[in-house]
Motif scaffolding. Sequence first.
Motif, mmCIF file in Angstrom:
data_model
loop_
_atom_site.group_PDB
_atom_site.id
_atom_site.type_symbol
_atom_site.label_atom_id
_atom_site.label_comp_id
_atom_site.label_asym_id
_atom_site.label_seq_id
_atom_site.Cartn_x
_atom_site.Cartn_y
_atom_site.Cartn_z
ATOM 1 N N SER A 99 -38.964 29.957 -47.904
ATOM 2 C CA SER A 99 -37.539 29.902 -47.576
ATOM 3 C C SER A 99 -37.152 28.535 -47.021
ATOM 4 N N VAL A 111 -36.889 26.021 -49.836
ATOM 5 C CA VAL A 111 -35.621 26.134 -50.573
ATOM 6 C C VAL A 111 -34.485 25.500 -49.782
ATOM 7 N N ALA A 171 -26.965 27.541 -56.606
ATOM 8 C CA ALA A 171 -27.923 27.036 -55.619
ATOM 9 C C ALA A 171 -27.544 27.517 -54.223
ATOM 10 N N ALA A 217 -28.856 30.924 -53.787
ATOM 11 C CA ALA A 217 -30.300 30.899 -53.506
ATOM 12 C C ALA A 217 -30.566 30.540 -52.049
#
Length: 114
Positions: free
Chosen positions: A49, A52, A67, A70
Amino acid sequence: LAQDRLLRSVEHTVAMLGFTPTSSEGFVEYGAAFHALNSLSAILSIIGSLTVIVTFIAFPQLRRFFARLAVYLALSDLWLCTSLLLGQSHAPHYTKCHIQSLLGTYFGLASVLW
């Protein structure tokens, strides 16, 4: 007959490793192997996480709608796994239990809804 023996053997092995819950004083207890596996998976998920999120921040060209979705998913997963790392709480530490339950419920639902 052979299937029953195999099933009993598997159940015995699973119980021996600590993956079968036991109950004491109203709380469900798991073995050390279960807690270690739970913590390891939560830590790996937190690392993913954070990867990202850092990638999203580092590369402005990635800041598009999908994005962002996400990143929202990564944020909810980050907090969900943080609640898993809080571990078990026993009496009289119900505040920790409430906080863990609140984080787990909210961010688990947020993770599914993203």
